[in-house]
Motif scaffolding. Structure first.
Motif, mmCIF file in Angstrom:
data_model
loop_
_atom_site.group_PDB
_atom_site.id
_atom_site.type_symbol
_atom_site.label_atom_id
_atom_site.label_comp_id
_atom_site.label_asym_id
_atom_site.label_seq_id
_atom_site.Cartn_x
_atom_site.Cartn_y
_atom_site.Cartn_z
ATOM 1 N N LYS A 62 12.068 14.270 15.446
ATOM 2 C CA LYS A 62 13.187 15.063 14.929
ATOM 3 C C LYS A 62 14.201 14.211 14.166
ATOM 4 C CE LYS A 62 13.053 18.504 18.569
ATOM 5 N NZ LYS A 62 13.705 19.013 19.768
ATOM 6 N N ASP A 63 14.467 13.000 14.656
ATOM 7 C CA ASP A 63 15.520 12.187 14.045
ATOM 8 C C ASP A 63 15.071 10.808 13.567
ATOM 9 O OD1 ASP A 63 15.059 11.073 16.502
ATOM 10 O OD2 ASP A 63 17.090 11.321 17.264
ATOM 11 N N THR A 64 13.770 10.529 13.614
ATOM 12 C CA THR A 64 13.292 9.196 13.256
ATOM 13 C C THR A 64 11.992 9.281 12.478
ATOM 14 O OG1 THR A 64 14.213 8.376 15.352
ATOM 15 C CG2 THR A 64 12.669 6.930 14.220
ATOM 16 N N VAL A 65 11.860 8.380 11.508
ATOM 17 C CA VAL A 65 10.597 8.239 10.782
ATOM 18 C C VAL A 65 10.264 6.756 10.697
ATOM 19 C CG1 VAL A 65 9.382 8.601 8.593
ATOM 20 C CG2 VAL A 65 11.029 10.310 9.385
ATOM 21 N N HIS A 66 9.093 6.381 11.178
ATOM 22 C CA HIS A 66 8.572 5.019 11.025
ATOM 23 C C HIS A 66 7.442 5.113 10.014
ATOM 24 C CE1 HIS A 66 10.773 3.493 14.490
ATOM 25 N NE2 HIS A 66 10.354 4.544 15.179
ATOM 26 N N THR A 67 7.519 4.316 8.942
ATOM 27 C CA THR A 67 6.547 4.436 7.860
ATOM 28 C C THR A 67 5.876 3.108 7.569
ATOM 29 O OG1 THR A 67 7.869 6.175 6.846
ATOM 30 C CG2 THR A 67 6.256 5.106 5.443
ATOM 31 N N ILE A 68 4.582 3.183 7.331
ATOM 32 C CA ILE A 68 3.858 2.072 6.730
ATOM 33 C C ILE A 68 3.512 2.560 5.325
ATOM 34 C CG2 ILE A 68 1.811 0.604 6.784
ATOM 35 C CD1 ILE A 68 1.720 0.995 9.828
ATOM 36 N N ALA A 69 4.331 2.126 4.345
ATOM 37 C CA ALA A 69 4.189 2.646 2.975
ATOM 38 C C ALA A 69 2.868 2.215 2.331
ATOM 39 C CB ALA A 69 5.363 2.183 2.122
ATOM 40 N N LYS A 70 2.437 0.996 2.651
ATOM 41 C CA LYS A 70 1.161 0.512 2.121
ATOM 42 C C LYS A 70 0.266 0.212 3.330
ATOM 43 C CE LYS A 70 -1.073 -2.543 -1.007
ATOM 44 N NZ LYS A 70 -1.151 -3.715 -1.777
ATOM 45 N N ALA A 71 -0.517 1.211 3.701
ATOM 46 C CA ALA A 71 -1.332 1.108 4.917
ATOM 47 C C ALA A 71 -2.419 0.052 4.788
ATOM 48 C CB ALA A 71 -1.963 2.463 5.228
ATOM 49 N N GLN A 72 -2.770 -0.507 5.931
ATOM 50 C CA GLN A 72 -3.923 -1.396 6.000
ATOM 51 C C GLN A 72 -5.188 -0.547 5.838
ATOM 52 O OE1 GLN A 72 -3.661 -4.836 6.173
ATOM 53 N NE2 GLN A 72 -1.577 -4.199 5.701
ATOM 54 N N PRO A 73 -6.350 -1.176 5.647
ATOM 55 C CA PRO A 73 -7.568 -0.394 5.392
ATOM 56 C C PRO A 73 -7.824 0.679 6.449
ATOM 57 C CG PRO A 73 -7.986 -2.708 4.990
ATOM 58 C CD PRO A 73 -6.610 -2.613 5.592
ATOM 59 N N GLY A 74 -8.190 1.852 5.963
ATOM 60 C CA GLY A 74 -8.516 2.975 6.829
ATOM 61 C C GLY A 74 -9.222 4.043 6.024
ATOM 62 N N MET A 75 -10.069 4.824 6.682
ATOM 63 C CA MET A 75 -10.815 5.872 5.991
ATOM 64 C C MET A 75 -11.007 7.078 6.892
ATOM 65 S SD MET A 75 -13.787 3.536 4.288
ATOM 66 C CE MET A 75 -14.246 4.586 2.928
ATOM 67 N N PHE A 76 -11.004 8.248 6.272
ATOM 68 C CA PHE A 76 -11.398 9.499 6.909
ATOM 69 C C PHE A 76 -12.587 10.020 6.123
ATOM 70 C CE2 PHE A 76 -7.284 8.993 8.656
ATOM 71 C CZ PHE A 76 -7.072 9.913 9.672
ATOM 72 N N LEU A 77 -13.654 10.380 6.809
ATOM 73 C CA LEU A 77 -14.848 10.906 6.147
ATOM 74 C C LEU A 77 -15.140 12.297 6.696
ATOM 75 C CD1 LEU A 77 -15.256 7.653 6.664
ATOM 76 C CD2 LEU A 77 -17.430 8.113 5.642
ATOM 77 N N PHE A 78 -15.403 13.242 5.799
ATOM 78 C CA PHE A 78 -15.748 14.604 6.201
ATOM 79 C C PHE A 78 -17.059 14.994 5.533
ATOM 80 C CE2 PHE A 78 -11.142 14.389 6.579
ATOM 81 C CZ PHE A 78 -10.936 14.911 7.837
ATOM 82 N N THR A 79 -18.016 15.409 6.338
ATOM 83 C CA THR A 79 -19.288 15.933 5.842
ATOM 84 C C THR A 79 -19.335 17.408 6.236
ATOM 85 O OG1 THR A 79 -20.586 15.572 7.851
ATOM 86 C CG2 THR A 79 -20.365 13.678 6.346
ATOM 87 N N PRO A 80 -20.317 18.161 5.773
ATOM 88 C CA PRO A 80 -20.386 19.555 6.203
ATOM 89 C C PRO A 80 -20.548 19.731 7.717
ATOM 90 C CG PRO A 80 -21.688 19.259 4.236
ATOM 91 C CD PRO A 80 -21.260 17.879 4.689
ATOM 92 N N THR A 81 -21.014 18.696 8.415
ATOM 93 C CA THR A 81 -21.287 18.849 9.849
ATOM 94 C C THR A 81 -20.436 17.971 10.761
ATOM 95 O OG1 THR A 81 -23.051 17.207 9.721
ATOM 96 C CG2 THR A 81 -23.675 19.529 9.433
ATOM 97 N N GLY A 82 -19.585 17.116 10.223
ATOM 98 C CA GLY A 82 -18.808 16.259 11.100
ATOM 99 C C GLY A 82 -17.775 15.426 10.368
#
Length: 192
Positions: free
Chosen positions: A48-68
């Motif tokens: 509600k009153d705080t935001v912690h930000t990593i503006a330039k994130a370290q490596p990370g990925m999200f992968l979406f396929t039709p089944t998972g």
């Protein structure tokens, strides 16, 4: 006993069958806008009153396929510390390595603005079958994915539930085409 069908009834049954095979309902492959591979660009933890930000994130990925889905990301502002000896980390290195990565993979359900994931495998032993709840929206070529809740397999919630949200800004990775596929070069392994 032979049943004779009139030609009109026969044609009607064929048309009915063909109409049943031709569904106009969009498939996941064409209707789910998150399909593909997404790179984590920034991460923010929001209350509600705080935001912690990593503006330039370290490596990370999200992968979406039709089944998972599969997701891996680094919750730290700086690079992960490599083990001094990759095949033999000490206990402090193992602890640091475990704390510096988040991952899980499994199945999902979605609407036009929400995503619910169910882990089949997770970094934290025991989270398998746990669920995470996200809101999502497209921002041009980027995706804003906000995790707003989590439920453990036993039905309980983490301490942060109802207080913190995690917002990811992701950018889709567009595959590069290969002009000519590489040839198999190791002749010792080739079978004649």
């Amino acid at each position: 006993m032979k049943i004779a069908l009139s030609p009109v009834l026969y044609v009607f049954l064929i048309i009915l069958f063909l109409l049943g095979c031709n569904s106009n309902a969009p498939s996941v492959a064409t209707s789910f806008p998150l399909l593909g591979t997404w790179e984590v660009k920034s991460i923010a933890w929001i209350s509600k009153d705080t935001v912690h930000t990593i503006a330039k994130a370290q490596p990370g990925m999200f992968l979406f396929t039709p089944t998972g889905y599969s997701m891996m990301w680094t919750p730290t502002p700086g690079p992960r510390t490599p083990f001094r000896k990759l095949a033999a980390p000490d206990s402090l290195e193992i602890r640091s390595g475990f704390a510096s990565i988040v991952f899980n993979a499994g199945s999902y359900r979605y609407t036009d603005s929400t995503l619910v994931t169910t882990a089949k495998i997770a970094k934290v032993p025991g989270f398998e079958k746990g669920t995470q709840f996200y809101g999502y929206r497209m921002l041009g070529e980027k995706l804003q994915l906000t995790m707003y809740d989590e439920t453990y397999p036993d039905g309980t919630k983490p301490d942060w539930s109802g207080t913190w949200k995690t917002r990811f800004i992701l950018e889709k990775i567009i595959p590069k085409t290969i002009a000519k596929p590489p040839l198999y070069e190791n002749k010792a392994l080739q079978i004649n």
